[in-house]
Motif scaffolding. Structure first.
Motif, PDB file in Angstrom:
ATOM      1  N   SER A 199       0.822  -1.212   0.000  1.00  0.00           N
ATOM      2  CA  SER A 199       0.000   0.000   0.000  1.00  0.00           C
ATOM      3  C   SER A 199       0.858   1.265   0.000  1.00  0.00           C
ATOM      4  O   SER A 199       0.421   2.318  -0.478  1.00  0.00           O
ATOM      5  CB  SER A 199      -0.931  -0.002   1.214  1.00  0.00           C
ATOM      6  OG  SER A 199      -1.831  -1.097   1.149  1.00  0.00           O
ATOM      7  N   ASP A 252      -9.756   0.214  -6.443  1.00  0.00           N
ATOM      8  CA  ASP A 252      -9.258  -1.060  -6.932  1.00  0.00           C
ATOM      9  C   ASP A 252      -7.733  -1.120  -6.907  1.00  0.00           C
ATOM     10  O   ASP A 252      -7.151  -2.168  -6.619  1.00  0.00           O
ATOM     11  CB  ASP A 252      -9.776  -1.329  -8.342  1.00  0.00           C
ATOM     12  CG  ASP A 252     -11.177  -1.939  -8.328  1.00  0.00           C
ATOM     13  OD1 ASP A 252     -11.529  -2.584  -7.333  1.00  0.00           O
ATOM     14  OD2 ASP A 252     -11.903  -1.769  -9.316  1.00  0.00           O
ATOM     15  N   ARG A 282      -6.889  -1.664  -3.347  1.00  0.00           N
ATOM     16  CA  ARG A 282      -7.279  -3.028  -2.959  1.00  0.00           C
ATOM     17  C   ARG A 282      -6.222  -4.032  -3.407  1.00  0.00           C
ATOM     18  O   ARG A 282      -5.810  -4.913  -2.635  1.00  0.00           O
ATOM     19  CB  ARG A 282      -8.635  -3.363  -3.587  1.00  0.00           C
ATOM     20  CG  ARG A 282      -9.034  -4.836  -3.523  1.00  0.00           C
ATOM     21  CD  ARG A 282     -10.434  -5.043  -4.082  1.00  0.00           C
ATOM     22  NE  ARG A 282     -10.525  -4.757  -5.506  1.00  0.00           N
ATOM     23  CZ  ARG A 282     -10.280  -5.635  -6.479  1.00  0.00           C
ATOM     24  NH1 ARG A 282      -9.873  -6.859  -6.165  1.00  0.00           N
ATOM     25  NH2 ARG A 282     -10.424  -5.305  -7.746  1.00  0.00           N
ATOM     26  N   THR A 283      -5.766  -3.917  -4.638  1.00  0.00           N
ATOM     27  CA  THR A 283      -4.793  -4.875  -5.152  1.00  0.00           C
ATOM     28  C   THR A 283      -3.411  -4.684  -4.536  1.00  0.00           C
ATOM     29  O   THR A 283      -2.678  -5.651  -4.334  1.00  0.00           O
ATOM     30  CB  THR A 283      -4.716  -4.789  -6.688  1.00  0.00           C
ATOM     31  OG1 THR A 283      -4.467  -3.435  -7.083  1.00  0.00           O
ATOM     32  CG2 THR A 283      -6.016  -5.254  -7.326  1.00  0.00           C
ATOM     33  N   SER A 287      -3.204  -6.528  -1.277  1.00  0.00           N
ATOM     34  CA  SER A 287      -3.422  -7.974  -1.338  1.00  0.00           C
ATOM     35  C   SER A 287      -2.188  -8.792  -0.987  1.00  0.00           C
ATOM     36  O   SER A 287      -2.303  -9.954  -0.619  1.00  0.00           O
ATOM     37  CB  SER A 287      -3.885  -8.368  -2.744  1.00  0.00           C
ATOM     38  OG  SER A 287      -2.806  -8.253  -3.677  1.00  0.00           O
ATOM     39  N   SER A 309       0.589  -8.285  -5.507  1.00  0.00           N
ATOM     40  CA  SER A 309       0.915  -7.410  -6.633  1.00  0.00           C
ATOM     41  C   SER A 309       2.428  -7.242  -6.752  1.00  0.00           C
ATOM     42  O   SER A 309       3.129  -7.080  -5.755  1.00  0.00           O
ATOM     43  CB  SER A 309       0.235  -6.047  -6.462  1.00  0.00           C
ATOM     44  OG  SER A 309      -1.167  -6.179  -6.579  1.00  0.00           O
ATOM     45  N   THR A 315      -2.870  -7.407  -8.607  1.00  0.00           N
ATOM     46  CA  THR A 315      -3.527  -8.704  -8.464  1.00  0.00           C
ATOM     47  C   THR A 315      -4.236  -8.809  -7.124  1.00  0.00           C
ATOM     48  O   THR A 315      -3.825  -8.180  -6.140  1.00  0.00           O
ATOM     49  CB  THR A 315      -2.484  -9.836  -8.554  1.00  0.00           C
ATOM     50  OG1 THR A 315      -1.668  -9.639  -9.715  1.00  0.00           O
ATOM     51  CG2 THR A 315      -3.129 -11.202  -8.644  1.00  0.00           C
ATOM     52  N   ASP A 316      -5.279  -9.613  -7.091  1.00  0.00           N
ATOM     53  CA  ASP A 316      -5.974  -9.900  -5.840  1.00  0.00           C
ATOM     54  C   ASP A 316      -6.559 -11.301  -5.932  1.00  0.00           C
ATOM     55  O   ASP A 316      -6.570 -11.922  -7.004  1.00  0.00           O
ATOM     56  CB  ASP A 316      -7.081  -8.868  -5.585  1.00  0.00           C
ATOM     57  CG  ASP A 316      -7.521  -8.816  -4.121  1.00  0.00           C
ATOM     58  OD1 ASP A 316      -6.962  -9.586  -3.304  1.00  0.00           O
ATOM     59  OD2 ASP A 316      -8.407  -8.022  -3.794  1.00  0.00           O
ATOM     60  N   PHE A 372     -10.114 -13.489  -4.879  1.00  0.00           N
ATOM     61  CA  PHE A 372     -11.463 -13.390  -4.332  1.00  0.00           C
ATOM     62  C   PHE A 372     -12.090 -14.773  -4.232  1.00  0.00           C
ATOM     63  O   PHE A 372     -11.742 -15.685  -4.971  1.00  0.00           O
ATOM     64  CB  PHE A 372     -12.340 -12.423  -5.133  1.00  0.00           C
ATOM     65  CG  PHE A 372     -12.731 -12.873  -6.517  1.00  0.00           C
ATOM     66  CD1 PHE A 372     -13.888 -13.604  -6.726  1.00  0.00           C
ATOM     67  CD2 PHE A 372     -11.945 -12.539  -7.611  1.00  0.00           C
ATOM     68  CE1 PHE A 372     -14.267 -13.999  -8.003  1.00  0.00           C
ATOM     69  CE2 PHE A 372     -12.312 -12.929  -8.891  1.00  0.00           C
ATOM     70  CZ  PHE A 372     -13.474 -13.660  -9.085  1.00  0.00           C
ATOM     71  N   HIS A 427     -17.904  -4.992  -7.087  1.00  0.00           N
ATOM     72  CA  HIS A 427     -16.938  -5.292  -8.140  1.00  0.00           C
ATOM     73  C   HIS A 427     -17.609  -5.515  -9.487  1.00  0.00           C
ATOM     74  O   HIS A 427     -16.981  -5.408 -10.512  1.00  0.00           O
ATOM     75  CB  HIS A 427     -16.115  -6.525  -7.754  1.00  0.00           C
ATOM     76  CG  HIS A 427     -15.297  -6.315  -6.523  1.00  0.00           C
ATOM     77  ND1 HIS A 427     -14.307  -5.380  -6.451  1.00  0.00           N
ATOM     78  CD2 HIS A 427     -15.345  -6.905  -5.311  1.00  0.00           C
ATOM     79  CE1 HIS A 427     -13.752  -5.409  -5.248  1.00  0.00           C
ATOM     80  NE2 HIS A 427     -14.362  -6.318  -4.548  1.00  0.00           N
ATOM     81  N   GLU A 474      -7.447 -12.921  -9.427  1.00  0.00           N
ATOM     82  CA  GLU A 474      -7.889 -11.852 -10.318  1.00  0.00           C
ATOM     83  C   GLU A 474      -6.682 -11.032 -10.773  1.00  0.00           C
ATOM     84  O   GLU A 474      -6.058 -10.325  -9.987  1.00  0.00           O
ATOM     85  CB  GLU A 474      -8.885 -10.935  -9.612  1.00  0.00           C
ATOM     86  CG  GLU A 474      -9.332  -9.778 -10.477  1.00  0.00           C
ATOM     87  CD  GLU A 474     -10.079  -8.708  -9.696  1.00  0.00           C
ATOM     88  OE1 GLU A 474     -10.578  -7.769 -10.333  1.00  0.00           O
ATOM     89  OE2 GLU A 474     -10.143  -8.804  -8.453  1.00  0.00           O
ATOM     90  N   THR A 526       3.150 -13.990 -11.085  1.00  0.00           N
ATOM     91  CA  THR A 526       1.860 -13.836 -10.414  1.00  0.00           C
ATOM     92  C   THR A 526       1.114 -15.162 -10.373  1.00  0.00           C
ATOM     93  O   THR A 526       0.514 -15.514  -9.344  1.00  0.00           O
ATOM     94  CB  THR A 526       1.004 -12.781 -11.136  1.00  0.00           C
ATOM     95  OG1 THR A 526       1.671 -11.522 -11.084  1.00  0.00           O
ATOM     96  CG2 THR A 526      -0.358 -12.642 -10.479  1.00  0.00           C
TER      97      THR A 526
END
Length: 225
Positions: A15, A54, A57-58, A61, A64, A81-82, A84, A93, A127, A150
């Motif tokens: 983050s 978004d 959020r990623t 996670s 990323s 990337t995330d 779910f 979403h 994702e 990834t």
């Protein structure tokens, strides 16, 4: 085939990297992405709060990946990337009815969080939200490199399916080489009047694709057809 990559290094984004990632998104992703162009949303400000959420959020996670120039220390690429879980999917979403972003409205037509993916009964799902490599570092296989990494991370986390929304032919070629299969498509020409799109500005780039790839799993599950 990746060329010399001795001047770059991969690292896990957090983050704390938001400002630099947002700047790269603004300058290199939104300005070049065909969907952003045709929607006239070529900056984070244009796209709005949904994209900001978004990206954050990623980044949070833990999945990323960033690409850093060893000399300048600048971030020159990312793979956001995330993960779910189908049973925990939020309708946010998929897209709110009053979503102001035209791009998000279009992507909601085949969201990886939508009903058709849910009905596959596969969870958890990796994702692949967005990938970007600075144009000065293009043509060196960097995008494929960070996508492969990834997928390895997703497999380690127990993901059984990877999903990605593709808005340009170059990215589609990369995912095809990595054995992704097309799950659903949307031809922008068919919705141009509805969304007031001038698709003549993106010749050859009017097909949006939702692509999927099964990841190794001890549980047998056939690939969705």
């Amino acid at each position: 085939m990746a060329q010399d990559s001795s001047d770059i290094e991969l690292f896990m984004l957090t983050s704390d990297d938001y400002e630099e990632v947002a700047q790269l998104f603004d300058e290199q992703y939104a300005k070049r992405n065909p969907l952003c162009k045709v929607c006239k949303e070529t900056s984070l400000e244009d796209i709005g709060e949904s994209m900001v959420k978004d990206i954050k959020r990623t980044l949070a996670s833990g999945l990323s990946i960033g690409v850093r120039d060893k000399t300048t220390k600048a971030i020159v690429g990312f793979r956001l990337t995330d993960i779910f879980h189908v049973d925990k999917t939020s309708t946010y979403h998929v897209g709110e009815e009053d979503e102001p972003s035209i791009m998000y409205q279009l992507l909601a037509r085949f969201s990886p969080h939508g009903k058709e993916i849910q009905e596959l009964g596969i969870s958890p799902i990796l994702e692949l939200f967005a990938v970007c490599v600075h144009k000065d570092y293009g043509g060196r296989g960097i995008a494929a490199m960070i996508i492969k990494k990834t997928l390895e991370l997703g497999d380690e986390q127990g993901c059984r399916l990877a999903v990605v929304q593709i808005a340009n032919s170059l990215s589609e070629k990369i995912y095809n080489r990595l054995n992704f299969q097309t799950f659903k498509v949307l031809d922008l020409d068919t919705v141009a009047d509805e969304f007031d799109l001038d698709t003549s500005i993106i010749p050859g780039e009017t097909i949006l694709s939702l692509m999927v790839k099964n990841l190794p799993s001890k549980t047998s599950n056939p690939h969705p057809q």
